[in-house]
Enzyme design. Structure first.
Site, PDB file in Angstrom:
ATOM      1  N   ASP A  62      11.091  12.821 -13.686  1.00 24.92           N
ATOM      2  CA  ASP A  62      10.859  14.234 -13.950  1.00 24.92           C
ATOM      3  C   ASP A  62       9.395  14.497 -14.284  1.00 24.92           C
ATOM      4  O   ASP A  62       8.723  13.671 -14.899  1.00 24.92           O
ATOM      5  CB  ASP A  62      11.736  14.691 -15.127  1.00 24.92           C
ATOM      6  CG  ASP A  62      11.474  16.125 -15.510  1.00 24.92           C
ATOM      7  OD1 ASP A  62      11.830  17.009 -14.711  1.00 24.92           O
ATOM      8  OD2 ASP A  62      10.895  16.370 -16.585  1.00 24.92           O
ATOM      9  N   GLU A  97       9.657  13.974  -8.759  1.00 25.31           N
ATOM     10  CA  GLU A  97       9.690  15.432  -8.812  1.00 25.31           C
ATOM     11  C   GLU A  97       8.242  15.892  -8.947  1.00 25.31           C
ATOM     12  O   GLU A  97       7.663  15.852 -10.032  1.00 25.31           O
ATOM     13  CB  GLU A  97      10.535  15.907 -10.003  1.00 25.31           C
ATOM     14  CG  GLU A  97      10.803  17.403  -9.983  1.00 25.31           C
ATOM     15  CD  GLU A  97      10.408  18.112 -11.264  1.00 25.31           C
ATOM     16  OE1 GLU A  97      10.759  19.285 -11.413  1.00 25.31           O
ATOM     17  OE2 GLU A  97       9.733  17.512 -12.108  1.00 25.31           O
TER      18      GLU A  97
END
EC number: 2.4.1.18
Length: 696
Positions: free
Chosen positions: A327, A381
């Site tokens: 993330d 991401e």
């Protein structure tokens, strides 16, 4: 030094050769430094076997790294939560503290913490390497808990090999995966949701919010205890059982791992763990993330790298996760966290604003993960588009297997919000879906959890909005619902059919789950009404959600059964902005889209390879809420045109209803068959005349 393959593959990177080679060499040097020249990062990342609480040689042994501390006590229900001399840790060098205790001192399910003293202060802390952390339901206070069951969970012996060709990911959240207004459990997910995912045809799940986090509403992105699976959803053994069952079903399990920042909490998290501001995090202006109200790791410290790399190996080793979706990678890559930056040229990736320490860490993390498990999956991401992010380390890349195609959901939102239906251009759609680096695999997705949160809208809600509350019953004809469902199906199919790596869907979005995600908070009266998934909507035979779910299942199964589909070239056959028609071929699958809002085309000519074509999917099928305007039984033979004979192409004549998508299977002529599948000698001019439109 030989020119790295990353630069060879992209001549536009040549001016930045020095910067790219410099990053690569820094990673090589750091690996050598950390491993003593062996290159074995797996051995280096064994911190979870040393730090924390363990049984060793007939004793309990606890160790913690706290260089600024001058005294540490182990406290818990065994000490009546008081500092006692027999539970005082000893400093053993390099900031490490240790205590050894008899086995009968501590027991399974005992609660414990640390009482840490530092110059000028003292505070209770949850151990940084704690593997189970629970919250008292009455006081809401978090404590570490000993997890040492008499009969620990044992994984199945058979090694699991993820199916990644293509990779079809079902993004999910354990707590909100249930129908009831409550927090769901690992066991409920295993028993109720995994079978749905298998039936839908997905081959991987990407689980959010696994690492322990104090605030449920953070969606798991404000992590406090990096080695503890969230106890809200159950025990560590129940998580292991879920993963083991997923493997038995052929489902890979990817963890959404958060190494881009950490929660600011000091009692529950790592903020000022030993009283200092710079133990795990930057001690200067870079300490706090300007947008996320969190703390930023100092990736330049070897002890921090050791902590984070050990965290990666821990989840792979102890829980058998099949990989990670990292993330917030953009935030890690740049000193400004990528905030307010457009990234309009290659200069933006090599202008000195990049955090080389973070880039080195991410490179090492990918190297470690693939050393531990060569079949592991890593996904970044990342929205800036930094070249080489998903290229191999030896080629000069950072080493991720995939990168998220974050521009695609933004494109769909912008198109739905700002363009009239008659202005949807196939050229723009095709460009957005296929504009990527040829040497990096991406994960296509129309929407993820981001678009489902309060303050945003899912695709189905943007298309239909509150009309969903009144007109989603079968037999209820409504033009807004018809339009929304038709476009929902087309958007998902065109996004899936153009993958070069994988595809992702957030749970429930496949059947058009209504409303937003809103976790319990003071502003909604601590309600779980919107922190769940209403599976009954897709299960009910009287609602149209069933049509969308059935279409998703059909398209996923077609693609999943096509091995190496993502590697097949995309051959564009038709891209007509005036007619709003798009057609392309991938191996023997022909995808045809008519985005026009009201024009249907009878006998629409598409230049295609010679042969026979048969329908295998139509978004207009009544089973998917359509009108059944396409006769699925009709097989189409191409028509000869001497103008295109040298290209081995002929005219394929199709009926294209407005707002529909079709998949046809191409059957090549067998050797010895007539070269032309049809002996029709119509000219190109006469074929084009057949491309007349009519209103649906």
């Amino acid at each position: 030094m030989k020119t790295l393959k990353l630069i060879k593959n992209d001549p536009w990177l040549a001016p930045y050769k020095q910067a790219i080679e410099g990053r690569h060499n820094r990673a090589v040097e750091k690996i050598s430094e950390l491993t003593g020249g062996t290159g074995n990062l797996s051995d280096f990342a064994d911190g979870y076997l040393y730090f924390g609480l363990h049984k060793e040689n007939g004793h309990w042994v606890f160790r913690e790294w706290a260089p600024n501390a001058n005294a540490i006590y182990l406290i818990g229900n065994f000490s009546n939560w008081k500092e006692r001399p027999e539970y005082r840790l000893l400093a053993i060098g390099r900031g490490v503290w240790e205590i050894k205790l008899p086995l009968d001192t501590l027991h399974h399910l005992d609660f414990y913490k640390l009482s840490v003293h530092w110059p000028g202060g003292q505070g209770e802390r949850i151990p940084a390497w704690a593997t189970r952390v629970v919250q008292d339901p009455e006081t809401y206070i978090f404590s570490a808990q000993i997890w040492d069951p008499e009969k620990p969970f044992v994984f199945s012996k058979k090694p699991f090999r993820p199916q990644t060709s293509p990779l079809l990911i079902y993004e999910c959240h354990i707590g909100m995966a249930q129908q009831e207004e409550k927090v769901g459990s690992y066991t409920e997910f295993k028993e109720k949701i995994l079978p749905r995912i298998v039936a839908d045809g997905y081959n991987a799940i990407q689980i959010m919010a696994i690492q322990e986090h104090p605030y449920y509403g953070s969606f798991g992105y404000h992590v406090s205890s990096f080695f503890a699976p969230s106890s809200r959803f159950g025990t560590p053994d129940e998580l292991k059982s879920l993963i083991d069952e997923a493997h038995k079903m052929g489902i890979a399990v990817i963890m959404d791992i958060v190494h881009s920042h950490a929660v600011k909490n000091e009692v529950e998290g790592l903020g000022r763990f030993d009283g200092s501001y710079n133990q795990y995090f930057y001690g200067d202006h870079r300490r706090e993330h300007p947008a996320w109200d969190s703390l930023c790791f100092d990736y330049g410290k070897n002890d921090v790298i050791h902590f984070l790399l050990s965290n990666c190996k821990y989840w792979l080793d102890e829980f058998r996760f099949d990989g990670f979706r990292f993330d917030g990678v953009t935030s890690m890559l740049y000193y400004n966290h990528g905030l307010g930056q457009a990234f309009g040229s290659y200069d933006d990736y090599y202008n000195g604003g990049q955090d080389d320490n973070a880039i080195v860490y991410l490179t090492l993390a990918n190297e470690l993960i693939h050393q531990v498990n060569p079949r592991a999956i890593t996904i970044a991401e990342e929205m800036s588009g930094m070249p080489g992010l998903a290229a191999k380390f030896n080629d000069g890349g950072i080493g991720f297997d995939y990168r998220m195609a974050m521009g695609i959901p933004d494109f769909w939102i912008k198109t739905i919000k700002e363009k009239k239906d008659e202005d949807w251009k196939p050229t723009a759609i095709f460009w957005e879906l296929t504009n990527r680096r040829s040497d990096e695999k991406t994960i296509n997705y129309a929407e993820s959890h981001d678009q489902a949160l309060v303050g945003d809208k899912t695709i189905i809600f943007r298309l239909i909005d509150d009309v969903m509350y009144w007109h989603m019953s079968k037999g209820d004809t409504n033009l807004i619902v018809d339009r929304g469902m038709a476009l929902h199906k087309m958007i998902r199919l065109v996004t899936l059919s153009t993958i070069n790596g994988g595809y992702l869907n957030f749970m429930g979005n496949e059947f058009g789950h209504p409303e937003w995600i809103d976790f319990p908070r003071q502003g909604n009266g601590w309600s779980y009404k919107y922190a769940r998934r209403q599976w009954d909507l897709v299960d009910r035979n009287d609602l149209k959600y069933q049509y969308l779910g059935a279409f998703d299942e059909a398209m996923i199964h077609i693609i999943s059964q096509k091995k190496k589909f993502e590697r097949t070239p995309i051959v564009k056959l038709c891209e007509n902005d005036g007619d709003q028609v798009l057609a392309f071929l991938r191996d023997d699958l022909l995808f045809v889209f008519n985005f026009h809002p009201f024009k249907s085309f009878n006998g629409y000519g598409i230049l295609a390879p010679t042969g026979e074509y048969e329908h295998i999917l139509s978004s207009d099928d009544p089973a998917f809420g359509g009108y059944g305007l396409i006769d699925m039984k009709v097989k189409h033979l191409t028509r000869h045109d001497p103008l295109f004979e040298k290209d081995n192409k002929e005219w394929l004549m199709l009926y294209l209803p407005a707002r529909t998508a079709q998949i046809l299977r191409w059957k090549k002529p067998e050797p010895g068959e007539t070269k032309n599948a049809s002996k029709s000698k119509k000219s190109a001019g006469s074929i084009k005349k057949e491309n007349k439109s009519k209103k649906k």
